[in-house]
Design a protein around this motif. Structure first.
Motif, PDB file in Angstrom:
ATOM      1  N   ILE A 129       0.847  -1.183   0.000  1.00  0.00           N
ATOM      2  CA  ILE A 129       0.000   0.000   0.000  1.00  0.00           C
ATOM      3  C   ILE A 129       0.889   1.242   0.000  1.00  0.00           C
ATOM      4  CG2 ILE A 129      -1.740   1.306   1.288  1.00  0.00           C
ATOM      5  CD1 ILE A 129      -2.669  -1.303   2.534  1.00  0.00           C
ATOM      6  N   MET A 131       1.583   4.747   1.109  1.00  0.00           N
ATOM      7  CA  MET A 131       1.115   5.494   2.270  1.00  0.00           C
ATOM      8  C   MET A 131       1.591   6.947   2.191  1.00  0.00           C
ATOM      9  SD  MET A 131       1.932   2.768   5.342  1.00  0.00           S
ATOM     10  CE  MET A 131       3.678   3.193   5.283  1.00  0.00           C
ATOM     11  N   ILE A 143      -2.922   3.782   9.020  1.00  0.00           N
ATOM     12  CA  ILE A 143      -2.027   2.626   8.958  1.00  0.00           C
ATOM     13  C   ILE A 143      -0.904   2.763   9.975  1.00  0.00           C
ATOM     14  CG2 ILE A 143      -0.338   1.414   7.491  1.00  0.00           C
ATOM     15  CD1 ILE A 143      -2.012   2.185   5.083  1.00  0.00           C
ATOM     16  N   ASN A 169      -3.766   5.378   3.978  1.00  0.00           N
ATOM     17  CA  ASN A 169      -3.840   4.622   2.737  1.00  0.00           C
ATOM     18  C   ASN A 169      -4.226   5.569   1.595  1.00  0.00           C
ATOM     19  OD1 ASN A 169      -4.486   2.853   0.656  1.00  0.00           O
ATOM     20  ND2 ASN A 169      -6.325   2.048   1.658  1.00  0.00           N
ATOM     21  N   TYR A 173      -2.057   0.626  -4.874  1.00  0.00           N
ATOM     22  CA  TYR A 173      -1.561  -0.660  -4.400  1.00  0.00           C
ATOM     23  C   TYR A 173      -0.762  -1.373  -5.491  1.00  0.00           C
ATOM     24  CZ  TYR A 173      -5.848   0.266  -1.733  1.00  0.00           C
ATOM     25  OH  TYR A 173      -6.850   0.869  -1.015  1.00  0.00           O
ATOM     26  N   SER A 192     -10.322  -1.846   1.938  1.00  0.00           N
ATOM     27  CA  SER A 192      -9.980  -1.378   3.284  1.00  0.00           C
ATOM     28  C   SER A 192     -10.828  -2.010   4.371  1.00  0.00           C
ATOM     29  CB  SER A 192     -10.121   0.149   3.346  1.00  0.00           C
ATOM     30  OG  SER A 192      -9.245   0.771   2.436  1.00  0.00           O
ATOM     31  N   GLY A 208       3.509  -1.560   3.845  1.00  0.00           N
ATOM     32  CA  GLY A 208       3.229  -0.165   3.562  1.00  0.00           C
ATOM     33  C   GLY A 208       4.473   0.542   3.056  1.00  0.00           C
TER      34      GLY A 208
END
Length: 404
Positions: A129, A131, A143, A169, A173, A192, A208
């Motif tokens: 993900i 971030m 997160i 987030n 991705y 999510s 992340g």
């Protein structure tokens, strides 16, 4: 590598701008926000792109076509019913037969995608993900990662007393095709709220990546306006459209500006627009293409889409005006007002702050609008003295007044 652009959002918080337009098609400096997403993917060599669509998909398909005009190849996957963010990706499983990246069609970002992809490969992740740290995390998934950047806590749209991090987030991705084993076809599923918590419970490699650069979720009218300001301030690593004819003033082709007009920058004026004499354009004003700005008009911190007519002696203050709206002489639109497509505003009308007017309304001369106008269905008239008071069906207070 392949990509998926999620472009099915309705953009309810952007209404009335999105009443007749899907959220990814909302323009920023004359280009749909999704076009910037395509340009970013192409920059990193990602040209095979799936596009998931659901709300008003014909607008997206007609504008982007097969993608060849933009140097990419687009494959559309349409949902007959909303499938959620992850469910819509499952809908494109046949196309996504290798590692792929998912990105929203209604977010504006200049992230270095290659660095995130390399991070994903290094961690041998199932999901990575992207971030970003933000000031207000309440509208996002918050997160928390461990020292190895593996995600150990995830909470979608927390309240302030539930916030444990300012890292959120971004909806971007990198995924392995194995992710489809966790998704059932035709079942609405959200990344999510459902998929990521499931992967965490099963202790799958969910990481992340802290991305550097600009990111803005165009999810609200305030954020939409802020993204224009950031673009004009040079905070986004994308080339600005148009030609800079004065420091901070960029214009499209065939723009006519009267020598007696006053323009303070930064500002943008789209192709084919005319600005008449003694007009005052203040900083952070964005004008679309083929607009007419009449003499002695004053525009400040406002965003105009294409084909807007602004009459003599009008004042626009912090407003957003959609395509084809006509504003007659002497009228005023005040802070954070939003006017939809093809609205007809008469002479010396005042649109009060925060008021939103849905598409195709006609506002009579000398009106004061202090309540948002959606559908004007049944109308009752109260004629007392020399004033006509117009009510919306079911409204307890007048919507606007007209002298008669």
């Amino acid at each position: 590598m392949k990509a998926v652009i999620m472009a099915g959002g309705k953009g309810t918080r952007l209404r009335p701008l999105t009443c007749n337009l899907p959220k990814p098609m909302v323009p920023i400096l004359e280009k749909p926000v999704m076009e910037y997403t395509i340009e970013l993917l192409k920059k990193y060599g990602i040209t095979e792109i799936a596009v998931t669509v659901q709300y008003l998909p014909e607008h997206i398909k007609q504008y982007f076509g097969d993608g060849s005009r933009f140097g990419v190849t687009l494959h559309y996957f349409e949902e007959t019913a909303p499938l959620g963010t992850a469910g819509s990706i499952k809908n494109a499983e046949s196309f996504l037969d290798e590692q792929f990246i998912v990105i929203s069609g209604d977010a504006l970002t200049d992230f270095n995608l290659q660095k995130g992809i390399e991070f994903h490969k290094q961690k041998e992740a199932l999901v990575t993900i992207f971030m970003k740290q933000v000031e207000n995390p309440l509208e996002y998934g918050v997160i928390l990662t461990d020292e190895n950047q593996q995600i150990i806590r995830f909470f979608e749209k927390p309240r302030w007393n539930e916030v444990f991090s300012d890292t959120v987030n971004t909806g971007i991705y990198v995924l392995e095709p194995e992710i489809f084993d966790y998704l059932a076809p035709g079942v609405p599923t959200d990344f999510s709220k459902e998929l990521f918590p499931l992967l965490m419970r099963e202790q799958r490699p969910l990481f992340g990546y802290s991305a550097d650069g600009y990111w803005s979720d165009i999810g609200s009218l305030g954020q939409y306006r802020k993204s224009h300001e950031d673009f004009l301030d040079g905070k986004i690593n994308f080339p600005l459209p148009g030609k800079e004819i004065l420091p901070g003033l960029r214009v499209g082709e065939n723009v006519m500006i009267d020598p007696q007009a006053s323009i303070k920058t930064p500002a943008y004026i789209g192709s084919g627009t005319t600005v008449r004499q003694n007009t005052k354009i203040h900083p952070y004003t964005v004008i679309g293409s083929h607009c007419m700005i009449s003499s002695r008009a004053s525009l400040k911190d406002s965003i105009l889409w294409d084909g807007v007519y602004v009459g003599v002696n009008t004042e626009l203050r912090g407003s957003t005006i959609a395509n084809g709206t006509f504003i007659d002489e002497g009228s005023r639109t005040l802070e954070h007002s939003v006017i939809g497509n093809q609205v007809q505003i008469g002479k010396r009308v005042t649109i009060k702050p925060e008021v939103k007017i849905w598409a195709n309304h006609s506002i009579v001369d000398y009106s004061t609008i202090d309540t948002s106008l959606r559908e004007l269905s049944k109308v009752s008239l109260d004629r007392k003295g020399k004033r006509e008071t117009i009510f919306l069906s079911g409204a307890k207070s007048p919507v606007y007044h007209k002298e008669i």
